[in-house]
Design an enzyme around this catalytic site. Structure first.
Site, mmCIF file in Angstrom:
data_model
loop_
_atom_site.group_PDB
_atom_site.id
_atom_site.type_symbol
_atom_site.label_atom_id
_atom_site.label_comp_id
_atom_site.label_asym_id
_atom_site.label_seq_id
_atom_site.Cartn_x
_atom_site.Cartn_y
_atom_site.Cartn_z
ATOM 1 N N ARG A 47 0.829 -1.211 0.000
ATOM 2 C CA ARG A 47 0.000 0.000 0.000
ATOM 3 C C ARG A 47 0.862 1.259 0.000
ATOM 4 O O ARG A 47 0.570 2.223 -0.707
ATOM 5 C CB ARG A 47 -0.956 0.017 1.201
ATOM 6 C CG ARG A 47 -2.041 -1.050 1.122
ATOM 7 C CD ARG A 47 -2.878 -1.068 2.379
ATOM 8 N NE ARG A 47 -2.024 -1.375 3.530
ATOM 9 C CZ ARG A 47 -2.302 -1.055 4.788
ATOM 10 N NH1 ARG A 47 -3.411 -0.430 5.086
ATOM 11 N NH2 ARG A 47 -1.474 -1.380 5.769
ATOM 12 N N ASN A 65 -6.043 -2.726 2.557
ATOM 13 C CA ASN A 65 -6.019 -4.181 2.683
ATOM 14 C C ASN A 65 -7.449 -4.681 2.824
ATOM 15 O O ASN A 65 -8.303 -3.992 3.380
ATOM 16 C CB ASN A 65 -5.234 -4.609 3.927
ATOM 17 C CG ASN A 65 -3.742 -4.473 3.756
ATOM 18 O OD1 ASN A 65 -3.227 -4.399 2.647
ATOM 19 N ND2 ASN A 65 -3.027 -4.436 4.869
#
Length: 122
Positions: A47, A65
Site C-alpha cells: 500500500r 487491505n
C-alpha cells in the site's frame, strides 16, 4: 474554393475529437478505475509503495487491505497516467510483493476528482 468554406473546414479540423485526452479548457480529462491486487501483497509495504507511485504520477484515490488478503482501491487521473499505474500494479508493486493477479474496472470518465490526494485506508 470559397474562402468561407475553406475557413470552416480549417476550424472543424481543429476541434477536439471524442478520443482526445484533453478537455476544451486545456486540462486533461479525468478518468477513474477500481482495482484489486491478489498475491503476497499484505505485510510487504504494498500500500505504501502504491501511494508513492500514485503521487509520483499525480493520481488521486485510495488503497486498502482486505480481509481476503488482497489490496483494493480506486485511482483517478489522466488516462495515460492510469495506464502507467495499472502496469505498475500488475507487474511491479513493492519490492517484496508477489503479484499473482490484478483486476481493474474499465477507465470511466468523471467530471471532477472525488479525492484530493492518494491515501491509505486502514
Amino acid at each position: 474554393m470559397n474562402t468561407k468554406i475553406k475557413q470552416s473546414k480549417e476550424i472543424i479540423s481543429k476541434l477536439p475529437t471524442e478520443s482526445s485526452s484533453h478537455r476544451m479548457d486545456g486540462e486533461k480529462k479525468i478518468f477513474s478505475s477500481m482495482f484489486e491486487i491478489y498475491g503476497r501483497v499484505q505485510g510487504v509495504y504494498f500500500r505504501k509503495h502504491t501511494q508513492i507511485k500514485a503521487k509520483q504520477l499525480g493520481l488521486n484515490g485510495w488503497c486498502m487491505n482486505t480481509q481476503e488478503g488482497t489490496v483494493k482501491g480506486i485511482m483517478e487521473g489522466p488516462q495515460d497516467m492510469l495506464s502507467e499505474m495499472r502496469l505498475w500494479l500488475q507487474h511491479k508493486g513493492s519490492p517484496r510483493s508477489i503479484i499473482e493477479k490484478a483486476v481493474f474496472t474499465p477507465f470511466e470518465p468523471i467530471p471532477n476528482h472525488n479525492y484530493h490526494t492518494f491515501s491509505i485506508k486502514r
